[in-house]
Design a protein around this motif. Structure first.
Motif, PDB file in Angstrom:
ATOM      1  N   SER A  94       0.915  -1.354   0.081  1.00  0.00           N
ATOM      2  CA  SER A  94       0.195  -0.164   0.019  1.00  0.00           C
ATOM      3  C   SER A  94       0.971   1.196   0.077  1.00  0.00           C
ATOM      4  CB  SER A  94      -0.683   0.038   1.130  1.00  0.00           C
ATOM      5  OG  SER A  94      -0.335   0.052   2.405  1.00  0.00           O
ATOM      6  N   PHE A  95       0.282   2.464  -0.419  1.00  0.00           N
ATOM      7  CA  PHE A  95       1.263   3.512  -0.556  1.00  0.00           C
ATOM      8  C   PHE A  95       0.277   4.513  -0.408  1.00  0.00           C
ATOM      9  CE2 PHE A  95       2.641   6.890  -3.787  1.00  0.00           C
ATOM     10  CZ  PHE A  95       3.625   7.311  -3.083  1.00  0.00           C
ATOM     11  N   GLU A  96       0.952   5.546   0.675  1.00  0.00           N
ATOM     12  CA  GLU A  96       0.312   6.562   1.427  1.00  0.00           C
ATOM     13  C   GLU A  96       1.213   7.959   1.093  1.00  0.00           C
ATOM     14  OE1 GLU A  96      -1.981   8.411   5.378  1.00  0.00           O
ATOM     15  OE2 GLU A  96      -0.867   6.504   5.315  1.00  0.00           O
ATOM     16  N   GLN A  97       0.656   8.851   0.450  1.00  0.00           N
ATOM     17  CA  GLN A  97       1.387  10.120   0.139  1.00  0.00           C
ATOM     18  C   GLN A  97       0.949  11.255   0.896  1.00  0.00           C
ATOM     19  OE1 GLN A  97       2.079  11.004  -4.068  1.00  0.00           O
ATOM     20  NE2 GLN A  97       2.255  13.175  -3.698  1.00  0.00           N
ATOM     21  N   GLY A  98       1.760  11.496   2.141  1.00  0.00           N
ATOM     22  CA  GLY A  98       1.247  12.521   3.042  1.00  0.00           C
ATOM     23  C   GLY A  98       0.369  11.877   3.743  1.00  0.00           C
ATOM     24  N   ILE A  99      -0.795  12.431   3.687  1.00  0.00           N
ATOM     25  CA  ILE A  99      -2.099  11.667   4.484  1.00  0.00           C
ATOM     26  C   ILE A  99      -3.170  11.171   3.457  1.00  0.00           C
ATOM     27  CG2 ILE A  99      -1.854  13.369   6.522  1.00  0.00           C
ATOM     28  CD1 ILE A  99      -4.173  15.056   5.144  1.00  0.00           C
ATOM     29  N   ASP A 100      -2.757  11.250   2.173  1.00  0.00           N
ATOM     30  CA  ASP A 100      -3.625  10.743   1.157  1.00  0.00           C
ATOM     31  C   ASP A 100      -3.240   9.263   0.663  1.00  0.00           C
ATOM     32  OD1 ASP A 100      -5.127  13.329   1.105  1.00  0.00           O
ATOM     33  OD2 ASP A 100      -3.352  14.004  -0.568  1.00  0.00           O
ATOM     34  N   PRO A 101      -4.172   8.273   0.756  1.00  0.00           N
ATOM     35  CA  PRO A 101      -4.036   6.906   0.376  1.00  0.00           C
ATOM     36  C   PRO A 101      -3.703   7.031  -1.197  1.00  0.00           C
ATOM     37  CG  PRO A 101      -6.301   7.397   0.936  1.00  0.00           C
ATOM     38  CD  PRO A 101      -5.312   8.502   1.406  1.00  0.00           C
ATOM     39  N   ARG A 102      -2.807   6.309  -1.744  1.00  0.00           N
ATOM     40  CA  ARG A 102      -2.515   6.230  -3.276  1.00  0.00           C
ATOM     41  C   ARG A 102      -2.554   4.693  -4.029  1.00  0.00           C
ATOM     42  NH1 ARG A 102      -3.752  11.167  -4.081  1.00  0.00           N
ATOM     43  NH2 ARG A 102      -2.170  12.799  -3.870  1.00  0.00           N
ATOM     44  N   GLY A 103      -3.236   3.854  -2.879  1.00  0.00           N
ATOM     45  CA  GLY A 103      -3.642   2.698  -3.698  1.00  0.00           C
ATOM     46  C   GLY A 103      -2.958   1.431  -2.637  1.00  0.00           C
ATOM     47  N   VAL A 104      -3.634   0.454  -3.227  1.00  0.00           N
ATOM     48  CA  VAL A 104      -3.060  -0.789  -2.435  1.00  0.00           C
ATOM     49  C   VAL A 104      -3.245  -2.095  -3.389  1.00  0.00           C
ATOM     50  CG1 VAL A 104      -5.703  -1.466  -2.039  1.00  0.00           C
ATOM     51  CG2 VAL A 104      -3.882  -2.484  -0.564  1.00  0.00           C
ATOM     52  N   GLU A 105      -2.537  -3.259  -3.182  1.00  0.00           N
ATOM     53  CA  GLU A 105      -2.365  -4.295  -4.252  1.00  0.00           C
ATOM     54  C   GLU A 105      -2.026  -5.413  -3.477  1.00  0.00           C
ATOM     55  OE1 GLU A 105      -3.833  -5.281  -6.669  1.00  0.00           O
ATOM     56  OE2 GLU A 105      -2.263  -5.637  -8.617  1.00  0.00           O
ATOM     57  N   LEU A 106      -2.621  -6.535  -3.831  1.00  0.00           N
ATOM     58  CA  LEU A 106      -2.172  -7.931  -3.649  1.00  0.00           C
ATOM     59  C   LEU A 106      -1.469  -8.629  -4.580  1.00  0.00           C
ATOM     60  CD1 LEU A 106      -5.266  -9.145  -1.810  1.00  0.00           C
ATOM     61  CD2 LEU A 106      -3.292  -8.640  -0.564  1.00  0.00           C
ATOM     62  N   ALA A 107      -0.188  -8.714  -4.518  1.00  0.00           N
ATOM     63  CA  ALA A 107       0.530  -9.319  -5.641  1.00  0.00           C
ATOM     64  C   ALA A 107       1.037 -10.629  -5.393  1.00  0.00           C
ATOM     65  CB  ALA A 107       1.954  -8.562  -5.847  1.00  0.00           C
ATOM     66  N   GLY A 108       0.450 -11.688  -6.143  1.00  0.00           N
ATOM     67  CA  GLY A 108       0.977 -13.175  -6.072  1.00  0.00           C
ATOM     68  C   GLY A 108       2.319 -13.398  -6.557  1.00  0.00           C
ATOM     69  N   ALA A 109       2.886 -14.596  -6.560  1.00  0.00           N
ATOM     70  CA  ALA A 109       3.843 -15.095  -6.889  1.00  0.00           C
ATOM     71  C   ALA A 109       4.379 -14.818  -8.510  1.00  0.00           C
ATOM     72  CB  ALA A 109       4.148 -16.855  -6.569  1.00  0.00           C
ATOM     73  N   THR A 110       5.358 -14.570  -8.858  1.00  0.00           N
ATOM     74  CA  THR A 110       5.553 -14.448 -10.273  1.00  0.00           C
ATOM     75  C   THR A 110       6.103 -15.971 -10.711  1.00  0.00           C
ATOM     76  OG1 THR A 110       6.744 -12.918 -11.999  1.00  0.00           O
ATOM     77  CG2 THR A 110       7.798 -13.549 -10.094  1.00  0.00           C
ATOM     78  N   GLY A 111       6.425 -15.862 -12.032  1.00  0.00           N
ATOM     79  CA  GLY A 111       7.014 -17.105 -12.638  1.00  0.00           C
ATOM     80  C   GLY A 111       8.634 -17.550 -12.187  1.00  0.00           C
ATOM     81  N   ALA A 112       8.979 -18.635 -12.138  1.00  0.00           N
ATOM     82  CA  ALA A 112      10.338 -19.059 -11.657  1.00  0.00           C
ATOM     83  C   ALA A 112      11.400 -18.455 -12.423  1.00  0.00           C
ATOM     84  CB  ALA A 112      10.277 -20.536 -11.511  1.00  0.00           C
ATOM     85  N   PRO A 113      12.637 -18.399 -11.846  1.00  0.00           N
ATOM     86  CA  PRO A 113      13.473 -18.036 -12.829  1.00  0.00           C
ATOM     87  C   PRO A 113      13.862 -18.576 -14.172  1.00  0.00           C
ATOM     88  CG  PRO A 113      14.471 -18.062 -10.609  1.00  0.00           C
ATOM     89  CD  PRO A 113      13.062 -18.698 -10.663  1.00  0.00           C
ATOM     90  N   SER A 114      13.799 -17.763 -15.261  1.00  0.00           N
ATOM     91  CA  SER A 114      13.988 -18.277 -16.715  1.00  0.00           C
ATOM     92  C   SER A 114      14.708 -17.230 -17.502  1.00  0.00           C
ATOM     93  CB  SER A 114      12.460 -18.594 -16.933  1.00  0.00           C
ATOM     94  OG  SER A 114      12.558 -19.071 -18.544  1.00  0.00           O
TER      95      SER A 114
END
Length: 476
Positions: free
Chosen positions: A242-262
């Motif tokens: 999540s990202f907060e700039q000053g007192i203003d929220p700037r977004g939230v995300e749930l990021a899952g696992a990415t691909g294995a090294p390739s």
């Protein structure tokens, strides 16, 4: 006279012996050199088809906030609850709630474990999928966060997060198995590997979720990458950022696992929006607003020669490829500042194996948000996809082959959608909430995006792991 006769007899015997030896040598040579009729006995065997094990998926649960309770500043608490869509093309799915790291008022406010059993006598497991979404609007945290319900793994990579000013990142470790899991987090940043003693030996109890604040392990990290490995039980690892700039929220995300090294990482369905507003905000604000960026980590000991290409989903090339060297053991971020608003397939090609993901931002009339797009392995010919309720959901397909792919998207009820995915290109289809069976997509990479004014989220569609394969048994 007798001596002569004896010598003559001895000479005859010697000559006969030599002739015999010669005949034996010819016979042996013939047996060795001449082809003989084949004769072999195959070992008796039997092909056994084991019953596939039950399938499991885990939805990470609701968005969490730290310091919601002044008495427990480091304890996470749920902000509302997420909505999940899940199911199979066979029998009903069983659900159970995992025990969250913090106590909540409702059992619905916790990670959700899903189980699909293979019917007795079936030769293949049912197709199975799930996904969740949550729209958060609080004074400190706001945005759209969607995630796939994923399979537990003993080895996964999280390419997301940050712990700089205003950024909060939590590593969510969900253990749906019946045994405790011991988890090690290997953390890398733009300055190399992070020495964090508390990142090893993390015990995640069976049927529970553990939440690890990343700032306690890697403070002031601009571009972290986390390698999650386990012993004992397996876990589903998710990064909440999540990202907060000053007192203003700037977004939230749930990021899952990415691909294995390739050496090749394909990231389908990268959604880029409001670049004009991002450019204007970048020059007007003291805190920068990020352009679309590729985050890359080289886990080996050799530097990587990287080439990044982006192709619009209409099949048209989007600008020139980017080339850069990334140092081994370090994380790099490469901006995609040559693109325009639209949907793209981003492909990272490297001289050595790497992991990669793309981050984008969006600015709306009243709100801002960001999204992470993970690389994913290709799906098989039949794949079930769950699309959770959210703004303007789309299915995205990337085709790295040299032939067009004819894909059929079949909803649980209603008419199918026919889609042609061009060779070395991508395509997308707008779909309502529900479950879809995809056929004809063998070898394609797939993702789901959700996007509205000032809101964005996405998740990759991963093929199911192998559950059971035929075994050749040789009895004694």
């Amino acid at each position: 006279m007798a001596d002569r006769r004896a010598l003559a007899q001895g000479g005859v015997r010697a000559i006969g012996g030599l002739v015999g030896v010669g005949i034996a040598a010819v016979v042996i040579a013939g047996a060795t050199l001449l082809p003989l009729s084949g004769f072999a006995i195959d070992a008796p065997s039997k092909t056994v088809h084991p019953v596939p094990a039950d399938q499991q998926r885990v939805c990470p649960g609701p968005v969490l906030a730290l310091a919601a309770d002044a008495g427990q500043a480091s304890q996470p608490s749920a902000l509302g609850q997420s909505t999940a869509v899940y199911g199979t093309d066979g029998p009903a799915t069983q659900t159970r709630n995992l025990k969250p790291d913090a106590s909540t008022d409702s059992a619905d406010q916790s990670p959700l474990a899903l189980t699909a059993a293979t019917p007795q006598g079936a030769t293949r497991p049912p197709l199975f999928a799930g996904a969740q979404v949550q729209s958060v609007a609080s004074p400190d945290l706001a945005g759209l966060a969607a995630a796939s319900c994923a399979e537990a793994s003993a080895d996964s990579w999280l390419v997301a997060g940050a712990t700089t000013l205003g950024q909060t990142s939590l590593v969510l470790l969900s253990n749906p198995t019946s045994v405790d899991a011991t988890v090690n987090l290997d953390i890398y940043t733009e300055t190399g590997r992070v020495a964090a003693p508390g990142a090893t030996g993390i015990v995640v109890p069976a049927g529970a979720q553990k939440v690890v604040p990343l700032a306690g392990l890697a403070p002031s990290a601009t571009a972290p990458v986390v390698h999650v490995t386990t012993t004992g039980g397996a876990v589903v690892a998710t990064m909440q950022q999540s990202f907060e700039q000053g007192i203003d929220p700037r977004g939230v995300e749930l990021a899952g696992a990415t691909g294995a090294p390739s050496r090749v990482q394909t990231i389908p369905g990268v959604a880029i929006a409001s670049l004009a507003a991002i450019t204007a905000a970048q020059s007007a604000e003291s805190v920068s607003v990020e352009f679309p960026t590729v985050r890359i980590f080289v886990p080996g000991t050799q530097d990587a020669q990287i080439t990044i290409g982006a192709v619009g989903e209409a099949g048209t090339a989007a600008g020139n490829s980017l080339a850069q060297t990334v140092k081994a053991g370090n994380v790099a971020e490469i901006p995609l500042d040559h693109l325009k608003d639209g949907y793209f397939t981003v492909t990272v090609r490297s001289s050595v194996p790497v992991v990669a993901a793309v981050r984008t931002s969006t600015i709306g009339a009243k709100t801002r948000d960001f999204a992470w797009f993970a690389s994913t392995p290709p799906i098989t010919d039949s794949q079930l996809v769950a699309v959770p309720p959210g703004p303007a959901p789309r299915l995205h397909f990337a085709n790295g082959g040299d032939k067009d792919a004819k894909v059929k998207i079949q909803p649980a009820s209603g008419k199918p959608i026919a889609l042609t995915v061009p060779a070395e290109g991508g395509a997308n289809a707008a779909v309502p909430t529900g479950r879809y069976t995809i056929t004809g997509g063998d070898g394609l990479e797939v993702s789901v995006s959700l996007q509205a004014d000032g809101q964005a989220s996405a998740f990759a569609v991963s093929p199911a792991g192998p559950l059971a394969s035929a075994i050749e048994v040789y009895p004694h």
